[in-house]
Design an enzyme around this catalytic site. Structure first.
Site, mmCIF file in Angstrom:
data_model
loop_
_atom_site.group_PDB
_atom_site.id
_atom_site.type_symbol
_atom_site.label_atom_id
_atom_site.label_comp_id
_atom_site.label_asym_id
_atom_site.label_seq_id
_atom_site.Cartn_x
_atom_site.Cartn_y
_atom_site.Cartn_z
ATOM 1 N N GLY A 87 50.441 33.942 43.417
ATOM 2 C CA GLY A 87 49.312 32.837 43.806
ATOM 3 C C GLY A 87 47.635 33.745 44.093
ATOM 4 O O GLY A 87 46.893 33.685 42.515
ATOM 5 N N SER A 88 46.844 33.223 44.734
ATOM 6 C CA SER A 88 45.617 33.366 44.541
ATOM 7 C C SER A 88 44.888 35.167 44.507
ATOM 8 O O SER A 88 46.138 36.025 45.388
ATOM 9 C CB SER A 88 44.733 32.747 45.562
ATOM 10 N N GLY A 105 46.475 37.857 46.892
ATOM 11 C CA GLY A 105 46.837 40.083 46.968
ATOM 12 C C GLY A 105 45.986 40.364 47.473
ATOM 13 O O GLY A 105 46.118 41.674 47.653
ATOM 14 N N GLU A 128 50.796 38.544 40.254
ATOM 15 C CA GLU A 128 50.120 37.317 39.337
ATOM 16 C C GLU A 128 49.105 36.718 39.830
ATOM 17 O O GLU A 128 49.726 35.635 40.074
ATOM 18 C CB GLU A 128 51.108 36.722 39.007
#
Length: 508
Positions: A240-241, A245, A262
């Site tokens: 995701g963004s 994270g 990721e």
């Protein structure tokens, strides 16, 4: 103009695909609407899991792990192999659902399912190769070895842009490692998740594996918080963004869980004066405009040598003018829709910011086909020439915007590649071996993926996938990525009949 299907036609095609896969109509007639970005209309409805449901799902996966970890790895591989066979059988049906939910053109949707099949092939082989090392001991009659053991429950959080492949990257390896999984898919692509989970459920039943080793939870981020917070979830693999994270990583770390992140991309390609411009053009256009700019590996920054910049930009703009934009279900379409209005708004704001920071829009950026699809968002991919130092280029916008800057010395180009906070994918187009080696060296690109004479997108299963810096540091797919799903133990075996201590320590 592209021929647009009606929402009802899309819904019917999806329902037929789900029927063939074996998903009941009841599973897709719930109160939570599922929309297609192709028209913006509702094509189905699903149920929503509560926080209590998620807790129970983790509990079932944890209980199933106790038995699954005792199953020999090659036997676990038999389950993954059967899943792969079903993916081959229903590849086209699953691709139809991915196209409807994510807006990918059919070849990209089918390619995503092929990624699932490829990782399954890799995982089945890996099930017989969970290797440890044997090391020499300094003590006579002793042997040192390392062994790898199942880790536990793996929580998988995936994004809309690859609704099924990233789940398979994680699940195929987690299952052969002896782990169980709990999956929270993106809310926009729940039908793809339901179909994928149904095929795995069928494989589980056919090979006699524990029914609870895979859990699908259709929940919002609040209801699914336990995946991040619960001690029973030993590894959280989240795509995701960067914002996401930053939110979840401290929580996972606080309970000493593992995180495989990721996150953002913001990828760049350097075009050197020696580059084959025909080759570079093809690589750039696909990497920048493919999937409507909604890949984590999308090319967002182009760093071109001054001597070839004007020619290359002109050729890119001309190529962009030939791209067929429209409903991905229409033959010949190359660029489909953005996922929703929020993505369109973000693109428009980024273009305004670019102009305010000295940029010049060479082409594109406008919304198109609004009359044909009023509730969907199709855009012309944009090319923007920018000054070398512009804040907007440091931020990833999940839409087809290609910023172009120029350079004179390769060291400056590499510095531009590395100056952004993200570090996923990068590329250089050059016919100069020395330039290529400098780009790949320790002082070259700081990204997890560094390519030569190929674009930034289109990674293969055999290599590890992931990036550095704000991209999160995670590695998925090939190479030795399987190790994140297992725990390592160092073993000392004493067969000497004596008890010497290491480092010559003496103790009664």
């Amino acid at each position: 103009m592209t021929n647009f299907p009606t929402t009802d036609e899309i819904a019917r095609n999806v329902r037929e695909a789900l029927d063939r896969i074996g998903v009941s109509a009841e599973a897709t007639t719930g109160p939570v609407a599922v929309h297609t970005p192709i028209t913006g209309g509702q094509i189905a409805g699903t149920f929503a899991n509560t926080a209590e449901d998620v807790d129970a799902a983790i509990g079932r996966a944890d209980a199933a792990f106790r038995g699954w970890r005792e199953v020999p790895a090659p036997v676990r591989g038999a389950l993954v192999k059967r899943w792969g066979e079903l993916l081959v059988e229903y590849k086209q049906d699953l691709a139809v659902i991915v196209t409807a939910e994510a807006g990918k053109i059919p070849s990209e949707a089918a390619g995503e399912v092929q990624e699932m099949i490829d990782i399954v092939d890799l995982a089945v082989g890996q099930s017989r190769q969970l290797y440890g090392k044997t090391m020499p001991s300094e003590r006579p009659g002793h042997r040192l070895a390392e062994t790898w053991h199942p880790l536990g429950v793996v929580g998988i959080i995936t994004a809309f842009n690859f609704p099924v492949a990233v789940y398979a990257w994680n699940t195929a390896l987690a299952l052969i490692a002896g782990d169980t999984v709990v999956w929270k898919p993106a809310e926009a692509v729940r039908l793809s998740a339901i179909a994928t989970d149904a095929l795995l459920a069928r494989a589980v039943e056919e090979v006699g594996a524990p029914a609870d080793l895979h859990q699908l939870v259709l929940a919002d981020r609040h209801a699914a918080a336990a995946i991040v917070e619960d001690d029973r979830v030993r590894l959280v693999s989240a795509t995701g963004s960067v914002r996401m994270g930053r939110e979840i990583a401290p929580t996972i770390a606080a309970r000493f869980g593992r995180a495989l992140l990721e996150l953002g991309g913001n990828n760049a390609a350097i075009v050197a004066p020696s580059a084959d411009l025909d080759l570079a053009l093809r690589g750039i256009v696909f990497a920048a405009a493919g999937t409507a700019g909604q890949r984590c590996t999308t090319l967002r920054r182009l760093i071109v040598h001054t001597s070839v910049a004007d020619e290359l930009v002109e050729r890119i703009a001309k190529a962009y003018g030939t791209l067929a934009i429209g409903a991905p279900t229409s033959e010949g379409t190359l660029v489909g829709p953005l996922i929703n209005r929020a993505s369109f708004d973000a693109q428009q704001q980024a273009l305004r910011d670019a102009v305010e920071q000295g940029g010049t829009v060479v082409c594109g950026g406008e919304r198109v086909l609004e009359d044909a699809a009023a509730d969907a968002f199709y855009v012309q991919p944009a090319v923007v020439r920018m000054p070398a130092q512009s804040q907007v280029m440091h931020e990833e916008t999940f839409a087809p915007i290609l910023y172009v800057v120029t350079y004179d010395e390769l060291a400056d180009a590499i510095a531009l590649n590395n100056e952004v906070p993200q570090g996923l994918s990068s590329a250089i187009f050059t016919q100069d071996q020395a330039e290529a080696e400098r780009f790949l060296s320790a002082s070259g690109s700081d990204c997890g993926i560094s390519n030569v004479n190929i674009g930034t997108s289109g990674a293969e299963i055999g290599g590890a996938f992931g990036g550095e810096k704000e991209t999160g540091g995670g590695r998925e797919s090939g190479s030795d990525s399987w190790k994140i799903y297992m725990r390592q133990a160092t073993n000392t075996i004493n067969y000497s009949g004596e008890l010497p201590l290491a480092q010559g320590v003496e103790f009664i």
